[in-house]
Design a protein around this motif. Sequence first.
Motif, PDB file in Angstrom:
ATOM      1  N   ASN A 178       0.896  -1.401   0.195  1.00 42.93           N
ATOM      2  CA  ASN A 178       0.252  -0.362  -0.482  1.00 42.93           C
ATOM      3  C   ASN A 178       1.078   1.215  -0.088  1.00 42.93           C
ATOM      4  O   ASN A 178       2.085   1.442   1.069  1.00 42.93           O
ATOM      5  N   THR A 179       0.428   2.251  -1.072  1.00 42.64           N
ATOM      6  CA  THR A 179       1.550   3.396  -0.944  1.00 42.64           C
ATOM      7  C   THR A 179       0.382   4.247  -1.610  1.00 42.64           C
ATOM      8  O   THR A 179      -0.622   4.265  -1.784  1.00 42.64           O
ATOM      9  N   THR A 180       1.430   6.074  -1.270  1.00 39.96           N
ATOM     10  CA  THR A 180       0.540   6.676  -1.915  1.00 39.96           C
ATOM     11  C   THR A 180       1.280   8.076  -3.111  1.00 39.96           C
ATOM     12  O   THR A 180       2.680   6.870  -3.436  1.00 39.96           O
ATOM     13  N   GLY A 181       0.370   8.451  -3.492  1.00 45.90           N
ATOM     14  CA  GLY A 181       1.568   9.636  -4.631  1.00 45.90           C
ATOM     15  C   GLY A 181       2.305   9.460  -4.629  1.00 45.90           C
ATOM     16  O   GLY A 181       3.346   9.049  -5.136  1.00 45.90           O
ATOM     17  N   PRO A 182       2.873  10.425  -3.819  1.00 42.33           N
ATOM     18  CA  PRO A 182       3.938  10.653  -3.380  1.00 42.33           C
ATOM     19  C   PRO A 182       5.472  10.021  -3.080  1.00 42.33           C
ATOM     20  O   PRO A 182       6.329   9.880  -4.206  1.00 42.33           O
ATOM     21  N   GLU A 183       5.037   8.726  -2.886  1.00 45.36           N
ATOM     22  CA  GLU A 183       5.720   7.762  -3.024  1.00 45.36           C
ATOM     23  C   GLU A 183       5.883   6.969  -3.884  1.00 45.36           C
ATOM     24  O   GLU A 183       7.585   6.590  -4.655  1.00 45.36           O
ATOM     25  N   LEU A 184       5.126   6.757  -4.437  1.00 43.46           N
ATOM     26  CA  LEU A 184       5.220   6.773  -6.430  1.00 43.46           C
ATOM     27  C   LEU A 184       6.310   7.736  -6.893  1.00 43.46           C
ATOM     28  O   LEU A 184       7.220   6.986  -7.684  1.00 43.46           O
ATOM     29  N   ILE A 185       5.718   8.406  -7.075  1.00 43.89           N
ATOM     30  CA  ILE A 185       6.921   9.642  -7.771  1.00 43.89           C
ATOM     31  C   ILE A 185       8.441   9.255  -7.100  1.00 43.89           C
ATOM     32  O   ILE A 185       8.946   9.855  -8.212  1.00 43.89           O
ATOM     33  N   ASP A 186       8.354   9.311  -5.649  1.00 46.29           N
ATOM     34  CA  ASP A 186       9.880   8.657  -5.671  1.00 46.29           C
ATOM     35  C   ASP A 186      11.011   7.265  -6.433  1.00 46.29           C
ATOM     36  O   ASP A 186      11.883   7.270  -6.235  1.00 46.29           O
ATOM     37  N   THR A 187       9.251   6.023  -6.153  1.00 46.66           N
ATOM     38  CA  THR A 187      10.318   5.086  -6.831  1.00 46.66           C
ATOM     39  C   THR A 187      10.110   5.204  -8.067  1.00 46.66           C
ATOM     40  O   THR A 187      10.031   3.389  -8.474  1.00 46.66           O
ATOM     41  N   THR A 188       8.955   5.365  -8.964  1.00 47.81           N
ATOM     42  CA  THR A 188       9.135   5.120 -10.151  1.00 47.81           C
ATOM     43  C   THR A 188       9.359   6.210 -10.981  1.00 47.81           C
ATOM     44  O   THR A 188      10.421   7.365 -10.809  1.00 47.81           O
ATOM     45  N   SER A 189       9.643   5.681 -12.794  1.00 48.05           N
ATOM     46  CA  SER A 189      10.968   6.536 -13.356  1.00 48.05           C
ATOM     47  C   SER A 189       9.521   7.209 -13.694  1.00 48.05           C
ATOM     48  O   SER A 189      10.461   7.971 -15.629  1.00 48.05           O
ATOM     49  N   SER A 224       6.510  11.040 -14.686  1.00 45.32           N
ATOM     50  CA  SER A 224       6.660  12.439 -13.778  1.00 45.32           C
ATOM     51  C   SER A 224       5.327  12.482 -12.887  1.00 45.32           C
ATOM     52  O   SER A 224       4.424  11.361 -13.112  1.00 45.32           O
ATOM     53  N   LYS A 225       5.085  13.231 -12.356  1.00 46.27           N
ATOM     54  CA  LYS A 225       4.352  13.294 -10.878  1.00 46.27           C
ATOM     55  C   LYS A 225       2.502  13.918 -11.480  1.00 46.27           C
ATOM     56  O   LYS A 225       2.469  12.932 -10.718  1.00 46.27           O
ATOM     57  N   LYS A 226       3.041  14.201 -13.024  1.00 46.73           N
ATOM     58  CA  LYS A 226       1.666  14.306 -13.347  1.00 46.73           C
ATOM     59  C   LYS A 226       1.308  13.236 -14.210  1.00 46.73           C
ATOM     60  O   LYS A 226      -0.214  12.734 -13.666  1.00 46.73           O
ATOM     61  N   VAL A 250       2.149   9.685 -12.472  1.00 43.63           N
ATOM     62  CA  VAL A 250       1.752   9.248 -11.822  1.00 43.63           C
ATOM     63  C   VAL A 250       0.502   9.027 -11.202  1.00 43.63           C
ATOM     64  O   VAL A 250      -0.811   8.429 -10.861  1.00 43.63           O
ATOM     65  N   TYR A 251      -0.016  10.829 -10.719  1.00 45.44           N
ATOM     66  CA  TYR A 251      -1.200  11.217 -10.574  1.00 45.44           C
ATOM     67  C   TYR A 251      -2.491  10.318 -11.842  1.00 45.44           C
ATOM     68  O   TYR A 251      -4.025  10.072 -11.572  1.00 45.44           O
ATOM     69  N   ASP A 252      -1.972  10.503 -13.004  1.00 48.04           N
ATOM     70  CA  ASP A 252      -2.794  10.665 -14.279  1.00 48.04           C
ATOM     71  C   ASP A 252      -3.089   8.642 -14.265  1.00 48.04           C
ATOM     72  O   ASP A 252      -4.006   8.193 -14.020  1.00 48.04           O
ATOM     73  N   TYR A 253      -2.336   7.830 -13.940  1.00 46.37           N
ATOM     74  CA  TYR A 253      -2.056   6.958 -13.268  1.00 46.37           C
ATOM     75  C   TYR A 253      -3.109   6.728 -12.517  1.00 46.37           C
ATOM     76  O   TYR A 253      -3.880   5.267 -12.614  1.00 46.37           O
ATOM     77  N   LEU A 254      -3.144   6.764 -11.270  1.00 45.99           N
ATOM     78  CA  LEU A 254      -3.815   6.535 -10.246  1.00 45.99           C
ATOM     79  C   LEU A 254      -5.361   6.962 -10.321  1.00 45.99           C
ATOM     80  O   LEU A 254      -5.680   5.424  -9.963  1.00 45.99           O
ATOM     81  N   HIS A 255      -5.768   8.093 -11.401  1.00 45.11           N
ATOM     82  CA  HIS A 255      -6.578   8.223 -11.418  1.00 45.11           C
ATOM     83  C   HIS A 255      -7.495   7.093 -12.028  1.00 45.11           C
ATOM     84  O   HIS A 255      -8.824   6.786 -12.547  1.00 45.11           O
ATOM     85  N   LYS A 256      -6.767   6.633 -13.459  1.00 45.74           N
ATOM     86  CA  LYS A 256      -6.854   5.371 -13.440  1.00 45.74           C
ATOM     87  C   LYS A 256      -7.498   4.434 -13.692  1.00 45.74           C
ATOM     88  O   LYS A 256      -8.076   3.985 -14.334  1.00 45.74           O
ATOM     89  N   LEU A 257      -6.492   3.568 -12.508  1.00 48.80           N
ATOM     90  CA  LEU A 257      -6.442   2.974 -12.155  1.00 48.80           C
ATOM     91  C   LEU A 257      -7.473   2.944 -11.089  1.00 48.80           C
ATOM     92  O   LEU A 257      -8.490   1.543 -10.947  1.00 48.80           O
ATOM     93  N   GLU A 258      -7.913   3.790 -10.745  1.00 53.90           N
ATOM     94  CA  GLU A 258      -8.677   3.823  -9.415  1.00 53.90           C
ATOM     95  C   GLU A 258     -10.058   4.034 -10.231  1.00 53.90           C
ATOM     96  O   GLU A 258     -11.300   3.315  -9.714  1.00 53.90           O
ATOM     97  N   GLN A 259     -10.705   4.697 -11.685  1.00 54.52           N
ATOM     98  CA  GLN A 259     -11.304   4.961 -11.925  1.00 54.52           C
ATOM     99  C   GLN A 259     -11.951   2.772 -12.613  1.00 54.52           C
ATOM    100  O   GLN A 259     -13.302   2.897 -12.587  1.00 54.52           O
ATOM    101  N   ALA A 260     -11.318   2.454 -12.558  1.00 53.92           N
ATOM    102  CA  ALA A 260     -10.930   0.721 -13.346  1.00 53.92           C
ATOM    103  C   ALA A 260     -11.167  -0.318 -11.611  1.00 53.92           C
ATOM    104  O   ALA A 260     -12.014  -1.478 -12.283  1.00 53.92           O
TER     105      ALA A 260
END
Length: 205
Positions: free
Chosen positions: A44-55, A57-59, A61-71
Motif C-alpha cells: 500500500n502506498t501514496t502518490g508521493p511515494e510512487l513519484i519517488d520510486t517510479t520512473s 513524472s508527477k503528472k 503518476v496521478y493520471d495513472y492513479l486516477h485511471k486505475l481507481e476509475q477501473a
Amino acid sequence: MSYDTDHVQNVGESLGMLTGIPTFVELLDNPKLAALYTAIRHDNTTGPELIDTTSVSKKTVYDYLHKLEQAGLITTVGEDAGTTVYTAEEFKLTVTINETEVSITPALIEVIAQQTEYPVIGRVLTDHGIITFALAYDLVSAHNEGEVTIRQIAELTDLSSGTTYDLVEALYSILDLDATESEPTTYTPADFTDSDSLLADTGEE
C-alpha cells in the motif's frame, strides 16, 4: 437475489460497476502503468511515494492513479499525513477467442511490467500476442518443475528456439526460480543452434 446468466456469473447483492476495460487492456501495452499497479499491489502506498520510486513524472503518476481507481484496480484505504493511501485489487480477466481461453492476472501483469528491462517480453507480446505469452509463462513454471523441456516449450508456443530460450531466461530471473532445480535431462545444447543464448548457472549440460 443472485443468479447467473450466459455472460455474468457469481452476481452478489450488488452488481457493482465495471467501467475500466480499456485500462485492463492498457496494462498489457503500457509497462509503466503495469509497473505502477504492481508497485501498489506489493505494498500500500501514496502518490508521493510512487513519484519517488517510479520512473514517471508527477503528472503521469496521478493520471495513472486516477485511471486505475476509475477501473476499480486500486482503491483508497485511508490517509497518511493527509495523503491518500492506495491498495491494489486482485482480478482475473478471462477472454475466450476461437475456443481458446486466456486469463489475465496480476501475476502476469507483474511480468509484463518488466519488458523494458527484458525486451524479449515485449517482442513476444507484439509478435505473437497475449495467448502465446501467457502459455509460455505457465510452461516456464512447468519447466522449473522438470515437466517440460525448452524444446517442448518452443514447439507448444510456436516460438523460435532462440526467442524461447531468451524468454525462459528472463522469466527465471523475474520469477526468482531456482534454475538448479531443473535436472540435466530436461534439455541438451543439441536442442538449440549455436546462436541461441544460454541460461546461466543451470547446471545442465
